[in-house]
Design an enzyme around this catalytic site. Structure first.
Site, PDB file in Angstrom:
ATOM      1  N   PHE A   1      -7.117   2.241   5.046  1.00  0.00           N
ATOM      2  CA  PHE A   1      -6.431   1.042   4.551  1.00  0.00           C
ATOM      3  C   PHE A   1      -6.800  -0.224   5.311  1.00  0.00           C
ATOM      4  O   PHE A   1      -6.318  -1.304   4.973  1.00  0.00           O
ATOM      5  CB  PHE A   1      -4.910   1.228   4.559  1.00  0.00           C
ATOM      6  CG  PHE A   1      -4.324   1.729   5.859  1.00  0.00           C
ATOM      7  CD1 PHE A   1      -4.315   0.939   6.993  1.00  0.00           C
ATOM      8  CD2 PHE A   1      -3.767   2.990   5.918  1.00  0.00           C
ATOM      9  CE1 PHE A   1      -3.754   1.381   8.174  1.00  0.00           C
ATOM     10  CE2 PHE A   1      -3.198   3.459   7.100  1.00  0.00           C
ATOM     11  CZ  PHE A   1      -3.189   2.654   8.241  1.00  0.00           C
TER      12      PHE A   1
ATOM     13  N   GLU B   1      -4.964   6.898   7.482  1.00  0.00           N
ATOM     14  CA  GLU B   1      -4.055   8.033   7.617  1.00  0.00           C
ATOM     15  C   GLU B   1      -4.839   9.314   7.390  1.00  0.00           C
ATOM     16  O   GLU B   1      -5.470   9.499   6.345  1.00  0.00           O
ATOM     17  CB  GLU B   1      -2.908   7.921   6.605  1.00  0.00           C
ATOM     18  CG  GLU B   1      -1.728   8.810   6.898  1.00  0.00           C
ATOM     19  CD  GLU B   1      -0.780   8.238   7.925  1.00  0.00           C
ATOM     20  OE1 GLU B   1       0.177   8.942   8.296  1.00  0.00           O
ATOM     21  OE2 GLU B   1      -0.985   7.074   8.358  1.00  0.00           O
TER      22      GLU B   1
ATOM     23  N   ARG C   1      -2.787   7.828  17.186  1.00  0.00           N
ATOM     24  CA  ARG C   1      -1.923   6.678  17.474  1.00  0.00           C
ATOM     25  C   ARG C   1      -1.658   6.548  18.966  1.00  0.00           C
ATOM     26  O   ARG C   1      -1.508   5.443  19.482  1.00  0.00           O
ATOM     27  CB  ARG C   1      -0.611   6.833  16.703  1.00  0.00           C
ATOM     28  CG  ARG C   1       0.407   5.740  16.983  1.00  0.00           C
ATOM     29  CD  ARG C   1       1.603   5.868  16.070  1.00  0.00           C
ATOM     30  NE  ARG C   1       2.715   5.075  16.527  1.00  0.00           N
ATOM     31  CZ  ARG C   1       3.855   4.935  15.875  1.00  0.00           C
ATOM     32  NH1 ARG C   1       4.013   5.544  14.718  1.00  0.00           N
ATOM     33  NH2 ARG C   1       4.830   4.204  16.359  1.00  0.00           N
TER      34      ARG C   1
ATOM     35  N   ARG D   1      -1.579   8.922  11.701  1.00  0.00           N
ATOM     36  CA  ARG D   1      -2.304   7.656  11.830  1.00  0.00           C
ATOM     37  C   ARG D   1      -3.547   7.898  12.678  1.00  0.00           C
ATOM     38  O   ARG D   1      -3.495   8.561  13.717  1.00  0.00           O
ATOM     39  CB  ARG D   1      -1.383   6.623  12.485  1.00  0.00           C
ATOM     40  CG  ARG D   1      -2.020   5.247  12.652  1.00  0.00           C
ATOM     41  CD  ARG D   1      -2.123   4.529  11.319  1.00  0.00           C
ATOM     42  NE  ARG D   1      -2.656   3.198  11.499  1.00  0.00           N
ATOM     43  CZ  ARG D   1      -1.916   2.146  11.870  1.00  0.00           C
ATOM     44  NH1 ARG D   1      -0.624   2.291  12.105  1.00  0.00           N
ATOM     45  NH2 ARG D   1      -2.462   0.955  12.002  1.00  0.00           N
TER      46      ARG D   1
ATOM     47  N   LYS E   1       2.220   4.698   1.302  1.00  0.00           N
ATOM     48  CA  LYS E   1       2.355   5.272   2.642  1.00  0.00           C
ATOM     49  C   LYS E   1       2.234   6.786   2.538  1.00  0.00           C
ATOM     50  O   LYS E   1       2.989   7.431   1.814  1.00  0.00           O
ATOM     51  CB  LYS E   1       3.703   4.891   3.266  1.00  0.00           C
ATOM     52  CG  LYS E   1       3.873   5.373   4.691  1.00  0.00           C
ATOM     53  CD  LYS E   1       5.237   5.021   5.250  1.00  0.00           C
ATOM     54  CE  LYS E   1       5.327   5.380   6.725  1.00  0.00           C
ATOM     55  NZ  LYS E   1       5.032   6.790   7.003  1.00  0.00           N
TER      56      LYS E   1
ATOM     57  N   ARG F   1       4.531  -4.673  15.540  1.00  0.00           N
ATOM     58  CA  ARG F   1       5.123  -4.194  14.282  1.00  0.00           C
ATOM     59  C   ARG F   1       5.189  -5.353  13.288  1.00  0.00           C
ATOM     60  O   ARG F   1       6.252  -5.823  12.920  1.00  0.00           O
ATOM     61  CB  ARG F   1       6.507  -3.598  14.547  1.00  0.00           C
ATOM     62  CG  ARG F   1       6.459  -2.311  15.349  1.00  0.00           C
ATOM     63  CD  ARG F   1       7.792  -1.601  15.410  1.00  0.00           C
ATOM     64  NE  ARG F   1       7.693  -0.339  16.144  1.00  0.00           N
ATOM     65  CZ  ARG F   1       7.302   0.822  15.621  1.00  0.00           C
ATOM     66  NH1 ARG F   1       6.999   0.892  14.334  1.00  0.00           N
ATOM     67  NH2 ARG F   1       7.227   1.912  16.360  1.00  0.00           N
TER      68      ARG F   1
ATOM     69  N   GLU G   1       0.836  -1.192   0.000  1.00  0.00           N
ATOM     70  CA  GLU G   1       0.000   0.000   0.000  1.00  0.00           C
ATOM     71  C   GLU G   1       0.876   1.249   0.000  1.00  0.00           C
ATOM     72  O   GLU G   1       1.985   1.241   0.536  1.00  0.00           O
ATOM     73  CB  GLU G   1      -0.883   0.033   1.258  1.00  0.00           C
ATOM     74  CG  GLU G   1      -1.822  -1.144   1.384  1.00  0.00           C
ATOM     75  CD  GLU G   1      -2.489  -1.211   2.737  1.00  0.00           C
ATOM     76  OE1 GLU G   1      -3.422  -2.025   2.879  1.00  0.00           O
ATOM     77  OE2 GLU G   1      -2.089  -0.462   3.656  1.00  0.00           O
TER      78      GLU G   1
END
Length: 318
Positions: free
Chosen positions: A110, A70, A40, A25, A20, A187, A18
């Site tokens: 997303f 985003e 976030r 966020r 960025k 992560r 995707e």
């Protein structure tokens, strides 16, 4: 769910990629009686972005869901403007409403974390993506909603790393295994930043002048003032020796002698630096996060450019 930095594009099978985006966020809760925009760090940003929350209430009435994405704002030149976004995040009330009219925000979605009463964290990425695309198609979602492009074609994703995409605010690519579940806080994704080469003069250093640790880099503006464009990451030992051996002491009247720089983005702590003669040019590698002519993240110095003089470089443009 978060992403870890990687140096090159993964090439194995079963990956989705995707674009960025240069923004904040945000997770948007569009649920009946519970519409808010979560940062976030967990803060509610509803006061700053009323147009997004208003759209979330409308969506909650017909398609209750939780969207991950985003939050972005476009500047006057069409490029995503991180500084304008940050300024908007500090406003509320009438000022926030006026900003929403002048510079409306968009949530580039997303991921879909909940649909109706169905929590989707245990569903694989490909299934969540199909459901997200279906919501956009069935509801005809438009501004402030936007669907983040996704591809399994590495060649297409490589295009998002080009300078042309960086110029409009695409920072790079996020890579996600298609069978992966959504794990908040982990992560489990990978992110590859778009990086391009640039040149600037060394205006100051941290550490000893003869063995500098990092460099403060500048360019001359049309009025003849030296303007900061970037701070480097820590130099390698070989670069410290090479550059330290070439640097000259600052002469009287150095343009940065009485200037205070912050130790990092978002902090007021002053950076302890030593001014040097702004004569040496270096080539550096930077990502696409550029705010008013200055790179937001530290840049990596590649080499000295003895073939260039500061006057030959592009002029500083805010």
């Amino acid at each position: 769910m978060l992403a870890r930095p990687v140096a090159r594009m993964p090439r194995r099978q079963g990956l989705a990629m995707e674009a960025k985006w240069d923004g904040f966020r945000a997770v948007c809760f569009a649920l009946p009686g519970r519409c808010f925009l979560q940062s976030r760090r967990g803060a509610d940003m509803a006061h700053a972005f009323p147009e997004v929350v208003r759209a979330a209430r409308e969506l909650a009435a017909v398609e209750p869901c939780v969207l991950d994405g985003e939050l972005v704002v476009a500047g006057d030149q069409g490029r995503l403007d991180f500084e304008l976004l940050a300024a908007r995040s500090r406003r509320s009330g009438r000022r926030a409403a006026a900003s929403a009219l002048a510079h409306p925000a968009h949530l580039i979605c997303f991921d879909l974390l909940q649909l109706g009463g169905r929590v989707l964290l245990e569903e694989p990425y490909w299934q969540r993506r199909l459901l997200l695309e279906d919501v956009f198609a069935r509801r005809g979602l438009a501004a402030p909603w936007a669907l983040c492009p996704s591809t399994r074609d590495a060649a297409q994703a490589q295009e998002w790393l080009s300078p042309e995409w960086a110029a409009v605010g695409v920072e790079g690519v996020v890579v996600k295994p298609v069978g992966q579940l959504y794990r908040p806080g982990e992560r489990g994704w990978a992110k590859l930043r778009s990086r391009t080469a640039h040149d600037a003069v060394i205006g100051a250093v941290t550490g000893p002048v003869t063995m500098p640790e990092t460099l403060l880099l500048g360019r001359w503006d049309p009025a003849g003032r030296l303007r900061l464009v970037a701070r480097s990451t820590p130099l390698s030992v070989s670069l410290r020796q090479r550059i330290g051996g070439e640097l000259g002491l600052a002469r009287p009247g150095h343009p940065w002698r009485d200037v205070t720089f912050s130790a990092g983005w978002g902090t007021r702590e002053p950076l302890q630096h030593r001014c040097v003669d702004p004569a040496l040019v270096v080539e550096f590698e930077a990502d696409a996060a550029l705010d008013s002519g200055r790179w937001r993240h530290p840049v990596r110095v590649r080499r000295l450019r003895p073939d260039l003089a500061g006057e030959e470089l592009p002029a500083f443009r805010a």
